[in-house]
Design an enzyme around this catalytic site. Structure first.
Site, short mmCIF file in Angstrom:
data_model
loop_
_atom_site.label_atom_id
_atom_site.label_comp_id
_atom_site.label_asym_id
_atom_site.label_seq_id
_atom_site.Cartn_x
_atom_site.Cartn_y
_atom_site.Cartn_z
N CYS A 287 0.86 -1.22 0.00
CA CYS A 287 0.00 0.00 0.00
C CYS A 287 0.87 1.24 0.00
O CYS A 287 0.40 2.31 -0.36
CB CYS A 287 -1.01 0.06 1.13
SG CYS A 287 -0.87 -1.11 2.37
C1 UN1 Z 1 1.36 -2.44 3.50
O1 UN1 Z 1 1.70 -2.40 2.32
O2 UN1 Z 1 0.18 -2.70 3.82
O3 UN1 Z 1 6.03 0.72 5.02
C2 UN1 Z 1 2.28 -2.27 4.64
C3 UN1 Z 1 6.13 -0.36 4.40
C4 UN1 Z 1 6.02 -1.64 5.18
C5 UN1 Z 1 4.59 -1.96 5.46
C6 UN1 Z 1 3.67 -1.86 4.27
N1 UN1 Z 1 6.74 -1.50 6.42
O4 UN1 Z 1 6.32 -0.39 3.20
#
Ligand code: UN1
Length: 517
Positions: A287
């Protein structure tokens, strides 16, 4: 070895497969079956919520430092099984092994942070308006929490919810993504072996539709007090509506279209490194993955040439090797990604690989590591010439595709950075502190990186977004405690008579007409 897995409710495997069965192939070697999973249905989910409800008062009565001890034991078990869990994760979703190890480390970090919270969970002592009276605040567990998570971070993101929920005295029903049942089962086994009483953590394998019906049922039955959800904006909206009807505020971590702004004074090689990692790491399926590079017109061509070179020469392929990224998580992700590739329009310039779409013997990728025909591999795609009116500008494209837009003024950069309505992560590359703080002030995102990529948040800062990325809830660090506890206010009057707030408060006479001569 194919794992046979099923839901785990009240400490026991659930018999039968009320929701059918699924077979999970290794996305890097589609002929290898990682797991055969028996799915539950809405009834299984509702049963799990009842089990969690029953276990909750006992768990809340367990002293918080003892609950913290369970988290410590869980963290130790994760460390003791570090490599096995990392390998399983890579086999089930094709995440490069270095990233899988990083993800498992994020679980350990989360446990390390929260094991001590059992000895804090501070409330406050607050002065009263009246003598012989004292005010206090206490953190009270919310009750039972349903945690519904995506499969791109099948252990780290669940731990962000489950670990603080438990330490705060809640019980949990976890619904992992149905395409990561083996990792979910392994993770739950580690939790169950950490000393948690039966029913404190329950894991239900089910599809999204059955889960939603299960959520409705549990909310109607009063066995569910909180929903945590990581996934798409559309599903988050539906869960928000459902929870709202029950006067609950869910914790929602939704999509992103994360901008990376490159100012003319930026270190371009550093910016390229950041764009490469956040654009294509995890095959763009975080995300926090980079959506659009927003680059100043003066350095656009130079940046693009360097970004193209880095992307074209990057190692892609077998996730057990040292690669930038491996296959897509599953066939569903691959299909959706093919749909998003259709958002590329004739006015765009496509760069980054020898072809677009699936990497095959007919459409090979130079330097591919392994045999592309064995898995769900896709070419990295840079789309230059993105404008604020393009569909690709405002659509979260969960996969190895990065847009590039250019700007002349800082105002234009901000319009591009915010105009899609998402607000999860963001980044600016510059050496000018004035621009850094101006960006921080005007960006709508919940997370801001300076001279760093949009991905890779550390596990003890608030994680979450605004607008289409969430409802303002935050995970991680001390901030998530407000998701899993309710504040209770107490006042204790030991004066022996009724002292009325606001009315019986001592007055101090002041001469407010006084002026300096
Ligand atoms: C996600 O993609 O839901 O900050 C979490 C980041 C990782 C977590 C991503 N530590 O990219």
């Amino acid at each position: 070895m194919t794992r046979q897995v099923t839901s785990l409710v009240a400490g026991r495997p659930v018999e039968g497969a009320a929701g059918g069965t699924v077979s999970i192939p290794n996305p890097a070697h589609l002929d290898e079956t990682v797991a055969e999973a028996s799915l539950g249905d809405a009834g299984t989910f509702a049963d799990a919520c009842r089990a969690a409800k029953q276990a909750q008062p006992g768990w809340a009565r367990t002293p918080a430092p003892v609950r913290g001890r369970a988290i410590q034991q869980f963290g130790r078990l994760v460390e003791a099984n570090f490599e096995a869990l990392s390998q399983l994760l890579t086999h089930e979703i094709g995440k490069p092994i270095a990233e899988s190890r990083g993800e498992v480390q994020e679980v350990v970090d989360t446990c390390n942070f929260f094991l001590g919270e059992g000895r804090r969970l501070y409330g406050q002592t607050v002065p009263s308006e009246m003598p012989d009276k004292q005010l206090f605040t206490f953190r009270v567990p919310v009750g039972t929490a349903a945690i519904v998570t995506a499969g791109n971070f099948p252990v780290a993101v669940p731990s962000w919810y489950i670990v603080p929920a438990l330490v705060c005295g809640n019980t949990v029903v976890w619904k992992p993504a149905e395409y990561t049942p083996a990792t979910a089962e392994a993770f739950t086994q580690l939790l169950l072996h950490a000393g948690l009483p039966d029913g404190v953590v329950n894991m239900v394998l089910a599809d999204g539709a059955q889960t939603f019906v299960g959520l409705e049922r549990a909310l109607d039955e009063g066995t569910l007090d909180k929903v945590g959800f990581t996934g798409s904006t559309d599903v988050g909206r539906a869960i928000g509506e459902l929870a709202g009807r029950h006067l609950q505020t869910p914790c929602l971590e939704l999509g992103g279209k994360n901008p990376l702004v490159v100012m003319p004074d930026a270190d371009l090689d550093l910016a390229v490194e950041g764009a490469l990692f956040s654009g294509f790491g995890t095959a763009g399926q975080r995300c926090t993955s980079l959506g659009t590079v927003i680059v100043h017109a003066d350095v656009h061509d130079d940046f693009l040439a360097r970004f193209e070179k880095a992307t074209t020469t990057a190692a892609i392929g077998d996730p057990t090797a040292d690669v930038l990224y491996g296959p897509m998580i599953s066939a569903r992700f691959a299909e959706r990604f093919e749909g998003w590739l259709e958002l590329v329009r004739p006015h765009h310039t496509v760069l980054g690989s020898t072809a677009v779409g699936r990497i095959t013997a007919e459409d090979p990728r130079d330097g591919f590591v392994g045999d592309p025909g064995e898995g769900l591999y896709y070419h990295p795609t840079i789309v230059d010439g993105v404008t604020i009116d393009d569909d690709i500008y405002r659509t979260e494209t969960f996969g190895p595709i990065v847009g590039v837009a250019s700007f002349d003024t800082f105002d234009q950069a901000m319009e591009l950075a915010n105009g899609h309505g998402y607000g999860l992560s963001s980044s600016i590359y510059t050496s000018d502190p004035l621009l850094v703080f101006r960006f921080r002030d005007r960006i709508s995102a919940g997370m801001v990186s300076v001279n760093n990529s949009t991905s890779g948040a550390e596990a003890h800062l608030p994680f979450g977004g605004n607008g289409r990325s969430g409802n303002g809830s935050r995970q991680s660090g001390v901030w998530v405690l407000d998701q899993f506890t309710k504040w209770q206010a107490m006042n204790w009057d030991y004066s022996g008579h009724l002292q009325k707030a606001q009315m019986d408060v001592a007055d101090l006479e002041a001469d407010l007409d006084f002026r300096l001569g």
